[in-house]
Design a protein around this motif. Structure first.
Motif, mmCIF file in Angstrom:
data_model
loop_
_atom_site.group_PDB
_atom_site.id
_atom_site.type_symbol
_atom_site.label_atom_id
_atom_site.label_comp_id
_atom_site.label_asym_id
_atom_site.label_seq_id
_atom_site.Cartn_x
_atom_site.Cartn_y
_atom_site.Cartn_z
ATOM 1 N N LEU A 105 -2.869 -8.301 -9.111
ATOM 2 C CA LEU A 105 -4.155 -8.896 -8.755
ATOM 3 C C LEU A 105 -3.952 -10.276 -8.128
ATOM 4 N N GLY A 106 -4.414 -10.406 -6.891
ATOM 5 C CA GLY A 106 -4.295 -11.666 -6.178
ATOM 6 C C GLY A 106 -2.963 -11.892 -5.508
ATOM 7 N N ARG A 107 -1.992 -10.973 -5.713
ATOM 8 C CA ARG A 107 -0.664 -11.143 -5.125
ATOM 9 C C ARG A 107 -0.387 -10.187 -3.974
ATOM 10 N N VAL A 108 -1.176 -9.155 -3.819
ATOM 11 C CA VAL A 108 -0.940 -8.174 -2.758
ATOM 12 C C VAL A 108 -2.050 -8.199 -1.708
ATOM 13 N N GLY A 109 -2.795 -9.277 -1.687
ATOM 14 C CA GLY A 109 -3.887 -9.388 -0.726
ATOM 15 C C GLY A 109 -5.149 -9.878 -1.409
ATOM 16 N N ARG A 110 -6.127 -10.147 -0.617
ATOM 17 C CA ARG A 110 -7.388 -10.656 -1.155
ATOM 18 C C ARG A 110 -8.303 -9.498 -1.540
ATOM 19 N N PHE A 111 -7.855 -8.749 -2.522
ATOM 20 C CA PHE A 111 -8.630 -7.611 -3.002
ATOM 21 C C PHE A 111 -9.259 -7.956 -4.346
ATOM 22 N N GLY A 112 -10.456 -7.420 -4.572
ATOM 23 C CA GLY A 112 -11.109 -7.594 -5.854
ATOM 24 C C GLY A 112 -10.516 -6.681 -6.903
ATOM 25 N N PRO A 113 -11.000 -6.771 -8.142
ATOM 26 C CA PRO A 113 -10.449 -5.947 -9.224
ATOM 27 C C PRO A 113 -10.546 -4.451 -8.956
ATOM 28 N N ARG A 114 -11.681 -3.988 -8.438
ATOM 29 C CA ARG A 114 -11.831 -2.543 -8.216
ATOM 30 C C ARG A 114 -10.876 -2.049 -7.139
ATOM 31 N N ALA A 115 -10.769 -2.797 -6.043
ATOM 32 C CA ALA A 115 -9.853 -2.389 -4.977
ATOM 33 C C ALA A 115 -8.407 -2.450 -5.445
ATOM 34 N N THR A 116 -8.063 -3.487 -6.219
ATOM 35 C CA THR A 116 -6.698 -3.596 -6.737
ATOM 36 C C THR A 116 -6.383 -2.463 -7.703
ATOM 37 N N ALA A 117 -7.368 -2.081 -8.529
ATOM 38 C CA ALA A 117 -7.167 -0.954 -9.446
ATOM 39 C C ALA A 117 -6.939 0.337 -8.667
ATOM 40 N N ALA A 118 -7.706 0.538 -7.601
ATOM 41 C CA ALA A 118 -7.532 1.738 -6.778
ATOM 42 C C ALA A 118 -6.159 1.747 -6.109
ATOM 43 N N LEU A 119 -5.733 0.598 -5.587
ATOM 44 C CA LEU A 119 -4.417 0.518 -4.952
ATOM 45 C C LEU A 119 -3.299 0.721 -5.965
ATOM 46 N N THR A 120 -3.476 0.172 -7.173
ATOM 47 C CA THR A 120 -2.465 0.353 -8.221
ATOM 48 C C THR A 120 -2.338 1.818 -8.601
ATOM 49 N N ALA A 121 -3.494 2.493 -8.757
ATOM 50 C CA ALA A 121 -3.471 3.913 -9.111
ATOM 51 C C ALA A 121 -2.836 4.737 -7.996
ATOM 52 N N ALA A 122 -3.165 4.424 -6.739
ATOM 53 C CA ALA A 122 -2.591 5.167 -5.615
ATOM 54 C C ALA A 122 -1.087 4.953 -5.522
ATOM 55 N N ALA A 123 -0.652 3.708 -5.725
ATOM 56 C CA ALA A 123 0.782 3.423 -5.677
ATOM 57 C C ALA A 123 1.519 4.117 -6.817
ATOM 58 N N ALA A 124 0.912 4.118 -8.012
ATOM 59 C CA ALA A 124 1.546 4.782 -9.159
ATOM 60 C C ALA A 124 1.652 6.283 -8.921
ATOM 61 N N PHE A 125 0.585 6.893 -8.435
ATOM 62 C CA PHE A 125 0.610 8.330 -8.156
ATOM 63 C C PHE A 125 1.693 8.661 -7.127
ATOM 64 N N THR A 126 1.799 7.826 -6.100
ATOM 65 C CA THR A 126 2.755 8.095 -5.027
ATOM 66 C C THR A 126 4.197 7.944 -5.494
ATOM 67 N N THR A 127 4.486 6.833 -6.175
ATOM 68 C CA THR A 127 5.877 6.551 -6.539
ATOM 69 C C THR A 127 6.332 7.288 -7.797
ATOM 70 N N VAL A 128 5.427 7.418 -8.767
ATOM 71 C CA VAL A 128 5.822 8.019 -10.042
ATOM 72 C C VAL A 128 5.799 9.543 -9.976
ATOM 73 N N TYR A 129 4.922 10.116 -9.141
ATOM 74 C CA TYR A 129 4.828 11.579 -9.141
ATOM 75 C C TYR A 129 5.039 12.210 -7.766
ATOM 76 N N LEU A 130 4.286 11.766 -6.750
ATOM 77 C CA LEU A 130 4.280 12.490 -5.478
ATOM 78 C C LEU A 130 5.652 12.519 -4.820
ATOM 79 N N VAL A 131 6.293 11.365 -4.697
ATOM 80 C CA VAL A 131 7.605 11.331 -4.037
ATOM 81 C C VAL A 131 8.640 12.148 -4.820
ATOM 82 N N PRO A 132 8.783 11.963 -6.137
ATOM 83 C CA PRO A 132 9.720 12.831 -6.872
ATOM 84 C C PRO A 132 9.344 14.310 -6.790
ATOM 85 N N PHE A 133 8.033 14.602 -6.770
ATOM 86 C CA PHE A 133 7.578 15.994 -6.685
ATOM 87 C C PHE A 133 8.016 16.636 -5.371
#
Length: 270
Positions: A105-133
């Motif tokens: 939050l506040g380190r990856v751009g000027r995003f609010g909490p909701r946008a940062t939460a969405a980006l965090t979830a998307a990044a987690a899905f991509t790196t933790v599951y999608l790429v290994p899958f």
């Protein structure tokens, strides 16, 4: 960020993970259980055919069936067992994602909490599951070669670790390039670098050619893998939405409280 705020976000993250786990369990039960049952039926049919071909009698077959009887019945596995596993998984990953959100939050751009939460979830899905899958896709139970399960598990977790490290490296590189290239161009450059290095890892890491037994129905395998992907997608999508709302309320409340204390401590106008 204050420690108490991080603690509050951690609790909200685990709660959001629990809610996401409930949705993921519903998808896993409705969409994922049919191909699992199908794979078990294929395994049982192959075992019966092998016994018949080997000339075992009915009594020997019944004895073998009794010896291999499951300690936990299949209905329990597909309901309470599945729910417990998915919910624990959701709560654990929700807590970890909440900590990642607190850092991002506040380190990856000027995003609010909701946008940062969405980006965090998307990044987690991509790196933790999608790429290994994409490199080591999910395999139905009792289908893979039991002699290679240790190797396959090691390779899958190695791919998760590599994907997460590459994702973190991409974020750091993107931030360093932003002052020179601008946010948009820096993001594209970091994403391109992530894709290139990931593709090289896909080529260099060994394949799981023996993950599925020969003759297993391709359509059933494809159905199982799509179901696995759907479960993870729903889990992270719901988490991103729910946690974004909860985090917004926590941070807004802390900001309002800080403003109230500042106003109370300010000198009255003369």
């Amino acid at each position: 960020m204050h420690a108490s705020t991080v603690r509050s976000l951690l609790v909200r993250g685990m709660l959001a993970g629990l809610v996401a786990g409930l949705f993921a369990f519903a998808v896993a039960y409705v969409v994922g259980e049919p191909p699992v049952n199908g794979s078990i039926a294929v395994e049982e049919a192959q075992a019966a055919a092998q016994e018949t071909h080997a000339g075992h009698g009915a009594a020997a077959g019944a004895e073998a069936a009794e010896e291999e009887e499951e300690a936990v019945s299949r209905p329990v596995q597909s309901t309470f067992g599945l729910a417990t596993g998915v919910l624990v998984y959701g709560v654990a990953l929700g807590g970890i994602a909440a900590l990642a959100f607190s850092f991002a939050l506040g380190r990856v751009g000027r995003f609010g909490p909701r946008a940062t939460a969405a980006l965090t979830a998307a990044a987690a899905f991509t790196t933790v599951y999608l790429v290994p899958f994409l490199k080591y896709p999910a395999t139905p139970p009792a289908v893979g070669n039991p002699d290679t399960i240790g190797k396959r598990t090691t390779l899958f977790f190695l791919m998760i670790l590599l994907s997460v490290l590459l994702g973190l490296a991409a974020v750091i590189i993107g931030r360093r390039l932003a002052p020179r290239l601008g946010n948009w161009n820096a993001t594209l450059a970091a994403a391109a670098g992530f894709l290139v290095v990931t593709a090289v890892a896909f080529v260099l890491l060994p394949a799981n050619d023996d993950a599925v037994q020969a003759g297993f129905p391709a359509a059933l395998l494809w159905e199982f893998r799509l179901a696995s992907l759907a479960v993870q997608a729903v889990l992270w999508a719901v988490f991103g939405v729910v946690f974004g709302v909860l985090a917004q309320k926590v941070l807004a409340g802390r900001t309002a409280a800080a403003d109230s204390r500042a106003t109370a401590g300010a000198p009255l106008p003369g």
